[in-house]
Design an enzyme around this catalytic site. Structure first.
Site, PDB file in Angstrom:
ATOM      1  N   CYS A  25       0.846  -1.184   0.000  1.00 53.15           N
ATOM      2  CA  CYS A  25       0.000   0.000   0.000  1.00 53.15           C
ATOM      3  C   CYS A  25       0.882   1.235   0.000  1.00 53.15           C
ATOM      4  O   CYS A  25       2.095   1.152   0.143  1.00 53.15           O
ATOM      5  CB  CYS A  25      -0.907   0.013   1.228  1.00 53.15           C
ATOM      6  SG  CYS A  25      -1.897  -1.482   1.432  1.00 53.15           S
TER       7      CYS A  25
ATOM      8  N   TRP B 211      -4.057  -1.529  -1.099  1.00 57.90           N
ATOM      9  CA  TRP B 211      -4.104  -2.797  -1.836  1.00 57.90           C
ATOM     10  C   TRP B 211      -4.591  -3.820  -0.824  1.00 57.90           C
ATOM     11  O   TRP B 211      -3.880  -4.196   0.093  1.00 57.90           O
ATOM     12  CB  TRP B 211      -2.721  -3.150  -2.373  1.00 57.90           C
ATOM     13  CG  TRP B 211      -2.662  -4.443  -3.100  1.00 57.90           C
ATOM     14  CD1 TRP B 211      -2.205  -5.637  -2.616  1.00 57.90           C
ATOM     15  CD2 TRP B 211      -3.045  -4.703  -4.453  1.00 57.90           C
ATOM     16  NE1 TRP B 211      -2.287  -6.605  -3.575  1.00 57.90           N
ATOM     17  CE2 TRP B 211      -2.790  -6.078  -4.709  1.00 57.90           C
ATOM     18  CE3 TRP B 211      -3.581  -3.920  -5.471  1.00 57.90           C
ATOM     19  CZ2 TRP B 211      -3.049  -6.651  -5.944  1.00 57.90           C
ATOM     20  CZ3 TRP B 211      -3.833  -4.509  -6.694  1.00 57.90           C
ATOM     21  CH2 TRP B 211      -3.578  -5.849  -6.930  1.00 57.90           C
TER      22      TRP B 211
ATOM     23  N   LYS C 190      -2.894  -6.192 -19.662  1.00 64.02           N
ATOM     24  CA  LYS C 190      -2.547  -6.736 -18.353  1.00 64.02           C
ATOM     25  C   LYS C 190      -3.591  -7.728 -17.868  1.00 64.02           C
ATOM     26  O   LYS C 190      -3.265  -8.777 -17.340  1.00 64.02           O
ATOM     27  CB  LYS C 190      -2.396  -5.591 -17.344  1.00 64.02           C
ATOM     28  CG  LYS C 190      -1.954  -6.056 -15.960  1.00 64.02           C
ATOM     29  CD  LYS C 190      -0.584  -6.707 -16.003  1.00 64.02           C
ATOM     30  CE  LYS C 190      -0.188  -7.323 -14.685  1.00 64.02           C
ATOM     31  NZ  LYS C 190       1.010  -8.160 -14.801  1.00 64.02           N
TER      32      LYS C 190
ATOM     33  N   GLU D 127       6.524 -12.693 -25.257  1.00 65.75           N
ATOM     34  CA  GLU D 127       5.667 -11.562 -24.902  1.00 65.75           C
ATOM     35  C   GLU D 127       6.349 -10.217 -25.110  1.00 65.75           C
ATOM     36  O   GLU D 127       5.729  -9.272 -25.609  1.00 65.75           O
ATOM     37  CB  GLU D 127       5.241 -11.670 -23.435  1.00 65.75           C
ATOM     38  CG  GLU D 127       4.156 -12.700 -23.169  1.00 65.75           C
ATOM     39  CD  GLU D 127       3.787 -12.753 -21.703  1.00 65.75           C
ATOM     40  OE1 GLU D 127       2.581 -12.824 -21.398  1.00 65.75           O
ATOM     41  OE2 GLU D 127       4.695 -12.730 -20.844  1.00 65.75           O
TER      42      GLU D 127
ATOM     43  N   GLU E  96       7.189 -21.189 -19.225  1.00 65.15           N
ATOM     44  CA  GLU E  96       7.099 -19.799 -18.795  1.00 65.15           C
ATOM     45  C   GLU E  96       8.246 -18.970 -19.360  1.00 65.15           C
ATOM     46  O   GLU E  96       8.047 -17.811 -19.750  1.00 65.15           O
ATOM     47  CB  GLU E  96       7.076 -19.733 -17.261  1.00 65.15           C
ATOM     48  CG  GLU E  96       7.042 -18.335 -16.678  1.00 65.15           C
ATOM     49  CD  GLU E  96       5.804 -17.533 -17.031  1.00 65.15           C
ATOM     50  OE1 GLU E  96       5.801 -16.320 -16.748  1.00 65.15           O
ATOM     51  OE2 GLU E  96       4.843 -18.104 -17.590  1.00 65.15           O
TER      52      GLU E  96
ATOM     53  N   HIS F  62      11.068 -35.993 -30.364  1.00 71.21           N
ATOM     54  CA  HIS F  62       9.811 -36.303 -31.029  1.00 71.21           C
ATOM     55  C   HIS F  62       9.345 -35.155 -31.924  1.00 71.21           C
ATOM     56  O   HIS F  62       8.141 -34.973 -32.137  1.00 71.21           O
ATOM     57  CB  HIS F  62       8.730 -36.641 -29.991  1.00 71.21           C
ATOM     58  CG  HIS F  62       9.032 -37.878 -29.206  1.00 71.21           C
ATOM     59  ND1 HIS F  62       8.941 -39.147 -29.740  1.00 71.21           N
ATOM     60  CD2 HIS F  62       9.464 -38.037 -27.922  1.00 71.21           C
ATOM     61  CE1 HIS F  62       9.284 -40.037 -28.829  1.00 71.21           C
ATOM     62  NE2 HIS F  62       9.598 -39.389 -27.711  1.00 71.21           N
TER      63      HIS F  62
ATOM     64  N   ARG G 245       1.062   1.557  -6.059  1.00 71.21           N
ATOM     65  CA  ARG G 245       1.220   0.650  -4.929  1.00 71.21           C
ATOM     66  C   ARG G 245      -0.118   0.108  -4.420  1.00 71.21           C
ATOM     67  O   ARG G 245      -0.138  -0.792  -3.569  1.00 71.21           O
ATOM     68  CB  ARG G 245       1.935   1.353  -3.779  1.00 71.21           C
ATOM     69  CG  ARG G 245       3.342   1.788  -4.093  1.00 71.21           C
ATOM     70  CD  ARG G 245       3.974   2.499  -2.904  1.00 71.21           C
ATOM     71  NE  ARG G 245       4.116   1.604  -1.761  1.00 71.21           N
ATOM     72  CZ  ARG G 245       5.161   0.830  -1.537  1.00 71.21           C
ATOM     73  NH1 ARG G 245       6.172   0.838  -2.384  1.00 71.21           N
ATOM     74  NH2 ARG G 245       5.214   0.051  -0.475  1.00 71.21           N
TER      75      ARG G 245
ATOM     76  N   ASN H 106       0.762  -0.173   6.383  1.00 67.05           N
ATOM     77  CA  ASN H 106       1.144  -1.047   5.284  1.00 67.05           C
ATOM     78  C   ASN H 106       1.801  -2.271   5.895  1.00 67.05           C
ATOM     79  O   ASN H 106       2.761  -2.148   6.649  1.00 67.05           O
ATOM     80  CB  ASN H 106       2.114  -0.320   4.348  1.00 67.05           C
ATOM     81  CG  ASN H 106       2.560  -1.196   3.182  1.00 67.05           C
ATOM     82  OD1 ASN H 106       1.971  -2.233   2.918  1.00 67.05           O
ATOM     83  ND2 ASN H 106       3.606  -0.770   2.491  1.00 67.05           N
ATOM     84  N   GLY H 107       1.291  -3.462   5.612  1.00 66.32           N
ATOM     85  CA  GLY H 107       1.842  -4.680   6.183  1.00 66.32           C
ATOM     86  C   GLY H 107       0.738  -5.633   6.578  1.00 66.32           C
ATOM     87  O   GLY H 107      -0.421  -5.493   6.162  1.00 66.32           O
TER      88      GLY H 107
ATOM     89  N   LYS I 128       7.657 -15.656 -21.667  1.00 69.33           N
ATOM     90  CA  LYS I 128       8.181 -14.333 -21.335  1.00 69.33           C
ATOM     91  C   LYS I 128       8.944 -13.744 -22.523  1.00 69.33           C
ATOM     92  O   LYS I 128       8.806 -12.566 -22.832  1.00 69.33           O
ATOM     93  CB  LYS I 128       9.108 -14.404 -20.112  1.00 69.33           C
ATOM     94  CG  LYS I 128       8.390 -14.495 -18.813  1.00 69.33           C
ATOM     95  CD  LYS I 128       7.640 -13.210 -18.489  1.00 69.33           C
ATOM     96  CE  LYS I 128       6.424 -13.480 -17.649  1.00 69.33           C
ATOM     97  NZ  LYS I 128       5.314 -14.154 -18.289  1.00 69.33           N
TER      98      LYS I 128
END
Length: 611
Positions: A2, A74, A606, A489, A482, A505, A27, A98-99, A486
């Site tokens: 946050c 957040w 996104k 992308e 992955e 194969h 944030r 924040n936490g 990446k």
């Protein structure tokens, strides 16, 4: 993750707070608020949603006062709502936090037994109640804050105002960031430098356990022992955009480097090492229900699907429960076999992925218990789920997902241990060993990030390649998938990921001297180490270039590869978290060297909210 901002001086604080929050909106952006003191009166303005909603309310209400604190949220505990937005108040105390307070439930029970009434679902509100109690006992505000945090288990960046002490803000931090901005006749605090650059370039970075008392005239800092200390003042010459990215060139690079913190936040408050167990807030599956499950179906798309494939290895190994990993975009367009003995797990960073949400609803309609692994509380997916596991990665701005992937892997590992304990397939000592290995992962990620110079050299050598092949076996197969995704992308280079055993194969036909092959080859029996060496020999025999991701002490593969990137050795099921990092860096540096828009690659969004 946050955003916090605070001001005390000779100017109206509300506009300064809102302006600072705008620069911290990256944030957190599900709610925001400010608390302003004026002649011992506390004025609080809060709003759900984007920061412009708060800005409109502040313009309408115009809360006066020269001292205040603000917050952009957040959500981790409690859905996004006006009530759950910060600042939180109790009597004449206002806090922004924040936490995560790990013991907030037990603290709330104790406070309720003493007559306290809570107005939100959050863990953070506990601070306002604890500090208020200490003030009523006669403590000064700094001492009251110290007494409160002594009762809390967890992490915090905390700023506090009280109408009974209207000339100062007290702030403290432990494992969450906090900086102090120094001015003439005014001083500031914030979670990050960008919030304050329009007002000052002189900053003090608070250290763990520090407590600061901020007035218009001075900033005094005390360490954990209550001793006054001097922290160095740093002059920041970043532009506001550079500061928003923490000095990194792109958000993606910043988010790659945030992964030790993000993974630690995923773990925080969930591992019960002494019991060899895992705690998930809101978990509502009984042991009887878990033992009656016959199958888990994981529903996901893209990067989240890759984490699901890795999760399959984890759950089947530790909980001995069959797992199918379904492409959510295909799931509804056949007649899937789902019933009441199944657990459907939807995985999504945003919780709004249209394909995954539609498949999730379909599985639930057919009787499955519905669980979400997600980064956004209050999202459509968490509302649809019977219960959710939040990854707590914080906002991810770069389109190409990085910390969302690694935190999903960690959440899935925690789930595998939880299910294994409930099903009786994991003993207490075995679970303790797995969780102990998990505690090492944030430090391992910190260590593997040090390989960036080596990755940059590899990227420079192969940036003009037209095709890449990524190979991995066992738990490294989804890492290969992955890594290829990446690179596709953000660099726009054609890349494919394969299970190592599948190379002969078909893909072997592509190998020539122009083809770089990235081989993820940690030295572990479950990854068929000797077999992956065979893959390397097959590539070399056809003139291909081998880039090997290997354990730090592996000298054998180092003699076979054209380039090596060394990573800390991790246990087989957790190695994907560590091995993924250099592949993220490879994609990033290749794309950056080619001059691409790393954070906003062409044709991609996104959050994919349409089918």
């Amino acid at each position: 993750m946050c955003g916090i901002v605070g001001y005390v001086g000779d100017k109206e604080s509300a506009p300064i707070l809102v302006s600072g929050l705008k620069r911290l909106e990256y944030r957190g952006y599900d709610s925001a608020g400010v608390a302003v003191l004026n002649q011992r009166k506390l004025n609080v303005v809060r709003a759900t949603g984007k920061l412009r909603n708060l800005e409109n309310r502040v313009v309408a209400d115009q809360p006066p006062g020269n001292i205040g604190i603000g917050h952009t949220r957040w959500a981790t505990h409690g859905r996004p709502s006006d009530e759950n937005a910060h600042p939180h108040t109790y009597k004449d105390v206002a806090v922004v936090h924040n936490g995560i307070i790990e013991n907030h439930l037990s603290l709330k029970e104790q406070l309720r037994s003493r007559g306290h009434v809570f107005s939100s679902e959050t863990d953070s509100e506990v601070f306002a109640h604890l500090i208020s109690e200490e003030l009523e006992r006669g403590l000064e505000l700094p001492d009251a804050v110290r007494a409160a945090i002594a009762q809390v288990k967890g992490t915090y960046a905390l700023a506090v105002l009280t109408a009974s002490d209207p000339s100062r803000i007290v702030c403290t931090k432990d494992a969450s960031p906090m900086v102090l901005g120094l001015g003439q006749g005014q001083n500031f605090l914030a979670s990050d430098v960008p919030a304050l650059l329009e007002h000052t370039r002189d900053f003090v970075y608070m250290e763990e356990g520090d407590l600061a008392v901020i007035t218009a005239a001075a900033v005094d800092i005390f360490n954990r022992q209550g001793q006054k200390v001097n922290r160095p003042t740093r002059r920041i010459d970043w532009t506001p955009m550079m500061a928003e990215k923490g000095g990194h060139k792109h958000f993606m690079h910043k988010e790659i480097w945030e992964q030790p913190r993000a993974v630690a936040d995923t773990l925080r408050g969930r591992m019960l090492l002494s019991e060899g167990d895992v705690h998930f807030e809101g978990w509502n599956l009984s042991a009887e229900k878990v033992r009656s499950l016959t199958k888990i179906t994981i529903l996901a798309c893209g990067t989240s699907w890759h984490s699901g494939v890795a999760g399959k290895h984890m759950i089947e190994s530790l909980a001995r429960l069959p797992v199918e990993v379904e492409l959510a975009s295909e799931f509804r367009y056949r007649d899937p076999i789902v019933d009441g003995t199944h657990l459907a797990i939807a995985i999504s960073q945003s919780g709004e992925t249209a394909d995954t949400l539609a498949a999730f609803k379909e599985a639930k309609a057919r009787g499955a218990t519905a669980m979400a692994i997600c980064n956004v509380i209050g999202s459509a997916m968490t509302r649809e789920a019977d219960f959710s596991v939040l990854t707590n990665a914080g906002p991810e701005i770069g389109v190409a997902s990085t910390k969302a992937f690694t935190t999903q892997l960690v959440a899935l590992f925690l789930l595998a241990v939880k299910l294994g304990r409930m099903r009786g397939t994991l003993s207490v000592p075995a679970a303790q060993e797995h969780l102990t290995q998990l505690t090492k992962v944030p430090k391992m990620i910190e260590d593997v990030l040090k390989c960036e110079p080596a990755v940059t050299r590899v990227s420079r050598e192969y940036m003009d390649s037209q095709d890449f092949l990524f190979l991995g076996r066992g738990p490294m197969h989804p890492v290969a998938l992955e890594g290829a995704l990446k690179l596709k992308e953000i660099s726009y280079i054609h890349a494919e990921g394969y299970a190592g055993g599948e190379m002969k194969h078909g893909p072997i036909a592509l190998i020539d001297e122009k083809m770089p092959v990235v081989v993820i080859a940690p030295k572990q029996p479950h990854v068929a180490y000797e077999k992956i060496i065979g893959n390397i020999e097959e590539v070399r025999a056809r003139g291909g270039k081998v880039i090997a991701i290997i354990d730090e002490d592996d000298e054998h593969v180092a003699t076979l590869a054209d380039q090596v990137i060394r990573i800390p050795a991790a246990c087989a099921l957790l190695a994907p978290v560590v091995a993924t990092i250099p592949l993220q860096l490879l994609a990033y540096h290749v794309a950056d060297l080619r001059g691409n828009d790393v954070d906003q690659p062409r044709n991609l969004a996104k959050s994919v909210t349409v089918e």
